[in-house]
Structure formats: structure tokens, C-alpha cells
Design a protein around this motif. Structure first.
Motif, PDB file in Angstrom:
ATOM      1  N   GLY A   1       0.814  -1.210   0.000  1.00 35.70           N
ATOM      2  CA  GLY A   1       0.000   0.000   0.000  1.00 35.70           C
ATOM      3  C   GLY A   1       0.850   1.264   0.000  1.00 35.70           C
ATOM      4  O   GLY A   1       0.523   2.250  -0.665  1.00 35.70           O
ATOM      5  N   TYR A   2       1.935   1.221   0.741  1.00 34.99           N
ATOM      6  CA  TYR A   2       2.856   2.359   0.774  1.00 34.99           C
ATOM      7  C   TYR A   2       3.436   2.604  -0.614  1.00 34.99           C
ATOM      8  O   TYR A   2       3.502   3.736  -1.100  1.00 34.99           O
ATOM      9  N   SER A   3       3.846   1.527  -1.277  1.00 34.85           N
ATOM     10  CA  SER A   3       4.406   1.626  -2.620  1.00 34.85           C
ATOM     11  C   SER A   3       3.393   2.202  -3.596  1.00 34.85           C
ATOM     12  O   SER A   3       3.727   3.042  -4.448  1.00 34.85           O
ATOM     13  N   ARG A   4       2.134   1.781  -3.474  1.00 35.99           N
ATOM     14  CA  ARG A   4       1.076   2.288  -4.355  1.00 35.99           C
ATOM     15  C   ARG A   4       0.845   3.777  -4.128  1.00 35.99           C
ATOM     16  O   ARG A   4       0.722   4.552  -5.085  1.00 35.99           O
TER      17      ARG A   4
ATOM     18  N   ARG B   1       3.695   5.669  -5.719  1.00 32.10           N
ATOM     19  CA  ARG B   1       3.600   5.709  -7.186  1.00 32.10           C
ATOM     20  C   ARG B   1       2.544   6.715  -7.639  1.00 32.10           C
ATOM     21  O   ARG B   1       2.780   7.507  -8.552  1.00 32.10           O
ATOM     22  N   ILE B   2       1.385   6.697  -6.987  1.00 31.23           N
ATOM     23  CA  ILE B   2       0.315   7.632  -7.347  1.00 31.23           C
ATOM     24  C   ILE B   2       0.751   9.073  -7.094  1.00 31.23           C
ATOM     25  O   ILE B   2       0.501   9.975  -7.897  1.00 31.23           O
ATOM     26  N   GLY B   3       1.427   9.288  -5.963  1.00 32.11           N
ATOM     27  CA  GLY B   3       1.901  10.631  -5.650  1.00 32.11           C
ATOM     28  C   GLY B   3       2.881  11.155  -6.683  1.00 32.11           C
ATOM     29  O   GLY B   3       2.823  12.323  -7.085  1.00 32.11           O
ATOM     30  N   VAL B   4       3.790  10.297  -7.137  1.00 27.19           N
ATOM     31  CA  VAL B   4       4.771  10.694  -8.155  1.00 27.19           C
ATOM     32  C   VAL B   4       4.069  11.008  -9.476  1.00 27.19           C
ATOM     33  O   VAL B   4       4.376  12.009 -10.140  1.00 27.19           O
ATOM     34  N   GLU B   5       3.121  10.173  -9.857  1.00 29.53           N
ATOM     35  CA  GLU B   5       2.407  10.392 -11.121  1.00 29.53           C
ATOM     36  C   GLU B   5       1.605  11.683 -11.101  1.00 29.53           C
ATOM     37  O   GLU B   5       1.540  12.406 -12.103  1.00 29.53           O
ATOM     38  N   ARG B   6       0.990  12.012  -9.982  1.00 30.27           N
ATOM     39  CA  ARG B   6       0.137  13.197  -9.884  1.00 30.27           C
ATOM     40  C   ARG B   6       0.936  14.490  -9.756  1.00 30.27           C
ATOM     41  O   ARG B   6       0.516  15.539 -10.265  1.00 30.27           O
TER      42      ARG B   6
ATOM     43  N   ASN C   1       7.484   6.085   7.366  1.00 25.71           N
ATOM     44  CA  ASN C   1       8.398   4.953   7.251  1.00 25.71           C
ATOM     45  C   ASN C   1       9.555   5.248   6.305  1.00 25.71           C
ATOM     46  O   ASN C   1       9.505   4.935   5.116  1.00 25.71           O
ATOM     47  N   ALA C   2      10.618   5.822   6.840  1.00 27.32           N
ATOM     48  CA  ALA C   2      11.803   6.097   6.024  1.00 27.32           C
ATOM     49  C   ALA C   2      12.415   4.806   5.496  1.00 27.32           C
ATOM     50  O   ALA C   2      12.999   4.776   4.410  1.00 27.32           O
ATOM     51  N   LEU C   3      12.274   3.725   6.256  1.00 23.28           N
ATOM     52  CA  LEU C   3      12.835   2.445   5.854  1.00 23.28           C
ATOM     53  C   LEU C   3      12.198   1.950   4.555  1.00 23.28           C
ATOM     54  O   LEU C   3      12.883   1.476   3.648  1.00 23.28           O
TER      55      LEU C   3
ATOM     56  N   LEU D   1      12.436   1.562  -1.641  1.00 24.96           N
ATOM     57  CA  LEU D   1      11.697   1.774  -2.877  1.00 24.96           C
ATOM     58  C   LEU D   1      12.295   2.847  -3.779  1.00 24.96           C
ATOM     59  O   LEU D   1      11.893   2.976  -4.933  1.00 24.96           O
ATOM     60  N   LYS D   2      13.242   3.620  -3.264  1.00 18.52           N
ATOM     61  CA  LYS D   2      13.700   4.777  -4.038  1.00 18.52           C
ATOM     62  C   LYS D   2      14.376   4.390  -5.346  1.00 18.52           C
ATOM     63  O   LYS D   2      14.353   5.163  -6.313  1.00 18.52           O
ATOM     64  N   SER D   3      14.964   3.193  -5.424  1.00 21.91           N
ATOM     65  CA  SER D   3      15.618   2.776  -6.668  1.00 21.91           C
ATOM     66  C   SER D   3      14.613   2.533  -7.791  1.00 21.91           C
ATOM     67  O   SER D   3      14.976   2.509  -8.968  1.00 21.91           O
TER      68      SER D   3
END
Length: 276
Positions: free
Chosen positions: A43-46, A49-54, A65-67, A72-74
Motif C-alpha cells: 500500500g505504501y508503494s502504491r 507511485r500515485i503521488g509521483v504520477e500526480r 516509514n523512512a525504511l 523503494l527509491k531505486s
């Protein structure tokens, strides 16, 4: 284009970080995500992804969750700045067990630890799950049977701490360390909302806990923001309790005092990555 995307909210922390950045003229968006971030990385990854796209952000900063974000940053589009240290360093600080071991190696004062209910005897205790947030996962068992039940409900293989309860006052220090830059601010916690972030804080100068915080972060050569919690007894002895490698509930107190952690963090990260 958005200057900064914040992933997560953690109660009021996300909006307060957003306000601190916007007051300095930055365009900031939040990709909301519930606080149960440690058990729902999909869910965090989703949400990421949505935040980046928008929002097409130039930089992404985690609220919770910085961890997860470090892992996921790569997978993010090239060119987005994610100023996080390594997963290994974040994990050490985020883990109550690992950070306690590190503090012990450095000779930092902590509450006495126990290996079992039998070893602890009838002392008043605190039981801590290895990873938690907002006070979740920290318990004060009434007796040995209550402590045993907490241990039995641990997920298989998940470590935990059993430590003495220290009667005293809660103090915290928020730190920002980046290359040669280090700054921190201390405050006394005056009240809590349940087990979670404090509602009232009193700024103070507390060199002893600030020195401990710097020793830990310097030892790891950590880059980023990190809060640390302490308990101070009636004799003035400060006991290290835990680290939180993220923005904390004290963020508004720090910003209002002139220590705008989010904006300084953004400045330091932007300068570093622009040079590269």
C-alpha cells in the motif's frame, strides 16, 4: 511541478512539515497513507507511485516509514531526489533492539534490561516491540503473566526489549545531521495524547542528551533527521530510550523556535544533489 512530495501523514506531522516548507515558498504535496505502514508496504508503494504520477516532485521526503522509502527509491523515475541514508543505518536507528545495542556499545546510560519475566522479578517494567510508532508496541505489563502474554503474542522471530520503568520526566531531542552540518533542539514533554506524540512541550537546553544524540549519529555517520527520547530521573540522570529516524511530533515546537528542520533539510539535500 512540485518541489517536495511528502509520503505519509502520521497525525499532524505531515501537515506541519508541509506548512514549514510552504512558508519558505516551496510547492509541497502530501501523498496520504494510513499509519499502519510497517505491515502494508504494498500500500505504501502504491501511494508513492500515485503521488509521483500526480505531482512530478523534484524531491520526496518520508513522514512515517523512512525504511520503506529507502527500499523503494531505486524504483522511482530518474532525477527525483530522495535524501535518505542507507537502509542499514535507518534500520539500526528504527529498531529498538538494534539502537539499544548500539547505545550499550557506546557506553550510553539506559534502563536495566532483562532477558525473561523470571529474571525481571517483580520490578515495574516496560515491554517494547522492536519496531513501532506513535507509542504503539510499547506496553507496561501489570505482572509476570501479563508480560508472558505479550511475549507469546510476538510474531515468530521478532525481537523485543524488557526494561526497567524509570520514574521521571520525558525529554526529547530532534536532530538534523548532514555531512559537516549538525543541529539539534531539546524539549521537555509536558503531556501526552495516549501513548502517542506529546501535545505540550517546553523548549530547553539539555547538553547531556544532545551530546548522546550526536555520539550515536556521528558513530553511524548518519545523514538525515532523527529524534531521540530520554527519561530523566529525580537525580537528573538521563536514560536513553529510543531513536526515531524521521520527523517527530515536536516538529512545530522546533520550527516555531527558529529551527526549521524541514526547510534546512531540503536546502542541504538540494545543494548536495545539485552538485552531483
Amino acid at each position: 511541478m512540485t518541489d517536495v512530495l511528502l509520503i505519509g501523514t502520521m497525525g499532524n506531522i505531515g501537515p506541519e512539515v508541509k506548512e514549514a516548507l510552504e512558508n519558505e515558498g516551496l510547492n509541497v504535496a502530501i501523498s496520504d497513507f494510513p499509519q499502519n505502514i510497517y505491515r502494508d508496504e504494498f500500500g505504501y508503494s502504491r501511494a508513492l507511485r500515485i503521488g509521483v504520477e500526480r505531482h512530478s516532485p523534484s524531491m520526496i521526503l518520508p513522514i512515517g516509514n523512512a525504511l520503506a522509502l529507502s527500499r523503494l527509491k531505486s524504483s522511482l523515475p530518474q532525477g527525483i531526489i530522495v535524501p535518505l541514508d542507507t537502509e542499514e543505518k535507518i534500520r539500526i536507528l528504527d529498531s529498538k533492539v538494534a539502537s539499544s545495542r548500539l547505545a550499550a556499545e557506546l557506553g550510553i546510560l539506559q534502563p536495566k534490561m532483562y532477558g525473561s519475566p523470571e529474571e525481571a522479578g517483580d520490578n515495574q517494567l516496560i515491554f517494547k516491540r522492536d519496531v513501532s510508532f506513535g507509542g504503539h508496541g510499547v506496553h507496561m505489563p501489570w505482572n509476570k503473566d501479563s508480560l508472558r502474554r505479550l511475549i507469546e503474542h510476538q510474531r515468530a522471530g521478532e525481537p523485543y526489549l524488557i526494561e526497567d520503568w524509570i520514574d521521571g520526566d520525558d525529554y526529547s531531542v530532534d536532530c538534523l545531521r548532514w555531512d559537516g552540518y549538525f543541529r539539534c533542539g531539546s524539549y521537555k514533554v509536558l503531556s501526552h495524547q495516549g501513548k502517542g506524540p506529546s501535545l505540550q512541550r517546553e523548549l530547553c537546553s539539555f547538553p547531556a542528551i544532545e551530546s548522546v544524540a550526536r555520539r550515536i549519529l556521528d558513530h553511524l555517520d548518519f545523514h538525515g533527521v532523527c529524534g531521540m527520547d530520554f527519561r530523566v530521573d529525580a537525580d537528573g540522570k538521563a536514560y536513553f530510550l529510543e531513536c526515531n529516524p524521521r520527523f517527530t511530533g515536536g516538529i512545530r515546537t522546533q520550527v516555531e523556535s527558529g529551527f526549521n528542520i524541514p526547510h534546512i533539510y531540503w536546502q542541504l539535500a538540494a545543494r548536495t544533489y545539485c552538485k552531483e
